[in-house]
Motif scaffolding. Structure first.
Motif, PDB file in Angstrom:
ATOM      1  N   UNK A  45       0.856  -1.190   0.000  1.00  0.00           N
ATOM      2  CA  UNK A  45       0.000   0.000   0.000  1.00  0.00           C
ATOM      3  C   UNK A  45       0.891   1.239   0.000  1.00  0.00           C
ATOM      4  N   UNK A  46       0.874   1.983  -1.102  1.00  0.00           N
ATOM      5  CA  UNK A  46       1.701   3.183  -1.239  1.00  0.00           C
ATOM      6  C   UNK A  46       0.851   4.407  -0.933  1.00  0.00           C
ATOM      7  N   UNK A  47       1.094   5.022   0.230  1.00  0.00           N
ATOM      8  CA  UNK A  47       0.342   6.206   0.631  1.00  0.00           C
ATOM      9  C   UNK A  47       1.239   7.430   0.737  1.00  0.00           C
ATOM     10  N   UNK A  48       2.338   7.421   0.000  1.00  0.00           N
ATOM     11  CA  UNK A  48       3.157   8.627  -0.056  1.00  0.00           C
ATOM     12  C   UNK A  48       2.426   9.712  -0.841  1.00  0.00           C
ATOM     13  N   UNK A  49       2.543  10.962  -0.437  1.00  0.00           N
ATOM     14  CA  UNK A  49       1.843  12.040  -1.149  1.00  0.00           C
ATOM     15  C   UNK A  49       2.570  12.433  -2.427  1.00  0.00           C
TER      16      UNK A  49
ATOM     17  N   UNK B 237     -14.250   7.685   5.051  1.00  0.00           N
ATOM     18  CA  UNK B 237     -15.173   6.747   5.708  1.00  0.00           C
ATOM     19  C   UNK B 237     -14.402   5.657   6.442  1.00  0.00           C
ATOM     20  N   UNK B 238     -13.383   5.117   5.804  1.00  0.00           N
ATOM     21  CA  UNK B 238     -12.592   4.051   6.432  1.00  0.00           C
ATOM     22  C   UNK B 238     -11.829   4.571   7.649  1.00  0.00           C
ATOM     23  N   UNK B 239     -11.299   5.797   7.564  1.00  0.00           N
ATOM     24  CA  UNK B 239     -10.601   6.373   8.710  1.00  0.00           C
ATOM     25  C   UNK B 239     -11.561   6.603   9.871  1.00  0.00           C
ATOM     26  N   UNK B 240     -12.774   7.054   9.573  1.00  0.00           N
ATOM     27  CA  UNK B 240     -13.763   7.281  10.634  1.00  0.00           C
ATOM     28  C   UNK B 240     -14.142   5.976  11.317  1.00  0.00           C
ATOM     29  N   UNK B 241     -14.138   4.870  10.565  1.00  0.00           N
ATOM     30  CA  UNK B 241     -14.499   3.570  11.134  1.00  0.00           C
ATOM     31  C   UNK B 241     -13.357   2.963  11.934  1.00  0.00           C
TER      32      UNK B 241
ATOM     33  N   UNK C 109      -7.873  -1.006  -2.579  1.00  0.00           N
ATOM     34  CA  UNK C 109      -6.834  -1.143  -1.560  1.00  0.00           C
ATOM     35  C   UNK C 109      -7.083  -0.252  -0.345  1.00  0.00           C
ATOM     36  N   UNK C 110      -8.027   0.678  -0.432  1.00  0.00           N
ATOM     37  CA  UNK C 110      -8.231   1.638   0.648  1.00  0.00           C
ATOM     38  C   UNK C 110      -8.560   0.960   1.982  1.00  0.00           C
ATOM     39  N   UNK C 111      -9.546   0.043   2.060  1.00  0.00           N
ATOM     40  CA  UNK C 111      -9.849  -0.560   3.370  1.00  0.00           C
ATOM     41  C   UNK C 111      -8.657  -1.296   3.984  1.00  0.00           C
TER      42      UNK C 111
END
Length: 487
Positions: free
Chosen positions: A110-114, A381-385, A454-456
């Motif tokens: 999971x690549x979450x670099x900005x 939504x996933x972050x809130x959960x 891949x987000x969840x």
């Protein structure tokens, strides 16, 4: 040996030496052996037919067959009936792999670099069509060395797009095509230094490579803090040695704030007072989700603002196409060969001009806005959960957001996330002046190049990394397996 064949050694350079070093067949044997053992000819590579190599070397065919036969006997080559003579497997050494190479090839799950757009969505077919058409349409004269200021048709098309889409004020003579924003910054800094500038202000936090580019060009980067309204212009005014500044008013990186209207007016007033220059980094201003994109600052004061942009955050950084719109005095300096820099290949410039002319770029931006907005909403939504109570900011534009941490430090979370195949960034990594404590720790979460499906999974692993980092910070335990959430 000239020529180029697939899986062959036809292009290998052979050091034969002079006649004083022995008979020709002995020198050829020695040269081929050295090429194999030195790794210049790989295992399995096919050597040229003896007649072909003899003709190229200007010797008899017997010389080549003797050399081949000797190396077959020594085990370096193998000859099969009806097939080419080849380097025997394991005869040539395997290419070495350095530790640095191994690190750069690491690809996380999971690549979450900005800062990286959706590379999966790059319009390969349409771009390939545009490149093919551009190649056929360019005149012989246009295939020569490019104009340092950029291809004329692209400059015209870009000027029209920036006036229409970004609210800029210009004509094509003020626009210089370059190899991206950093290239534009380097050119401008060199021109400013030649004009007597010694310092340049940069946003803090901000894109760290901008400060490096300022320093590389011979100027001193001066950090100016950013708050909820953008650049602190009041603090900029206190830096009396500064007459130029790099700012991202439409969407500041990495905080995501927009320069407030009063600050915009104050920044323009400062530039006029000191006869200075504002370098406007318009890096992803097209992607605004809560309202229409904010217009370019350059439109307010075209005589004191350079508008810089590129396709790196819209299409792909691999294209290396950017632009800078400058006041006439600085446009001439930007396009001068002595300031360095090199425009992108003319064929790519012509292809992008066609992309603009046909409306393909506008359509691609509209589709990208919808795609990023859906992905952003999914991520929120996933972050809130998974992480309730963790504040999120900077999510109204672009394709990254900030996640505020509690009870743990950002460096620990980044490390724990890497153990779980998630790559992300600490906000402090973009500061010139580091935060005093961990209470304000924040993560920069990029979602531009994160696949929707891949987000969840990415958020679940991030949540487990935060749990592990909390335990580490409380107890000093350095074990990525502790404190993980179930699932």
């Amino acid at each position: 040996m000239a020529d180029d064949r697939t899986d062959s050694a036809w292009g290998t350079f052979l050091e034969l030496g002079g006649s004083a070093e022995g008979p020709m067949h002995v020198r050829l044997t020695r040269a081929l052996r050295a090429a194999v053992t030195g790794g210049r000819i790989a295992s399995g590579s096919a050597l040229p037919p003896s007649r072909t190599l003899a003709a190229e070397l200007g010797c008899s065919r017997w010389v080549v067959t003797e050399a081949y036969a000797q190396l077959v006997a020594e085990g370096y080559l193998e000859a099969r009936s009806g097939s080419a003579t080849r380097v025997r497997a394991q005869a040539a050494p395997a290419p070495a792999t350095s530790g640095t190479d191994a690190v750069t090839r690491w690809e996380p799950a999971f690549d979450m670099l900005p800062g990286v757009p959706d590379l999966r969505a790059f319009p390969r077919r349409r771009w390939a069509d545009a490149v093919r058409e551009a190649t056929g349409a360019l005149t012989w004269g246009e295939l020569g060395y490019p104009d340092a200021a950029g291809h004329a048709r692209l400059r015209q098309r870009l000027a029209a797009y920036l006036v229409r889409g970004r609210g800029a004020s210009l004509d094509a003579r003020q626009l210089v095509v370059c190899a991206g924003t950093l290239d534009a910054v380097l050119r401008l800094c060199r021109a400013l230094r030649a004009d007597g500038h010694t310092h340049m202000a940069v946003e803090d936090p901000g894109w760290s490579r901008l400060g490096s580019a300022v320093r590389a060009a011979g100027l001193v980067p001066v950090p100016v803090p950013v708050d909820g309204d953008g650049l602190r212009v009041d603090l900029l005014r206190r830096a009396s040695q500064v007459r130029s500044v790099i700012v991202a008013p439409a969407h500041q990186f990495p905080t995501g704030v927009v320069l407030a209207p009063a600050r915009r007016a104050d920044l323009v007033a400062w530039a006029r007072e000191v006869d200075g220059l504002v370098l406007e980094d318009d890096y992803d201003a097209e992607f605004r989700y809560d309202r229409h994109p904010v217009g370019a600052l350059q439109g307010m004061a075209p005589e004191h603002v350079v508008l810089m942009g590129s396709v790196s955050k819209t299409l792909s950084p691999a294209l290396r196409i950017g632009w800078a719109v400058a006041p006439p005095r600085w446009a001439d300096a930007l396009g001068a060969e002595h300031v360095g820099g090199m425009p992108p290949p003319v064929i790519d410039q012509e292809a992008f001009a066609r992309f603009l002319a046909r409306g393909a770029y506008d359509r691609y931006l509209r589709a990208s806005r919808l795609r990023y907005k859906r992905r952003r909403d999914h991520l929120l939504d996933e972050l809130a959960t998974s992480l309730p109570g963790f504040p999120v900011s900077g999510a109204a534009a672009g394709f990254h957001l900030l996640l505020s941490l509690t009870d743990c430090s950002a460096p620990a979370v980044v490390e724990e996330a890497a153990r779980r195949e998630v790559r992300l960034a600490d906000l402090d990594d973009y500061r010139m002046v580091r935060a005093a404590d961990a209470a304000g720790s924040k993560l920069v979460l990029g979602y531009g190049n994160l696949a929707d499906q891949a987000v969840p999974g990415a958020v679940r692993r991030l949540a487990r990394a935060i749990d592990a980092a909390r335990l580490r910070d409380r107890s000093g335990i350095d074990d990525g397996r502790t404190g993980e959430r179930a699932g």
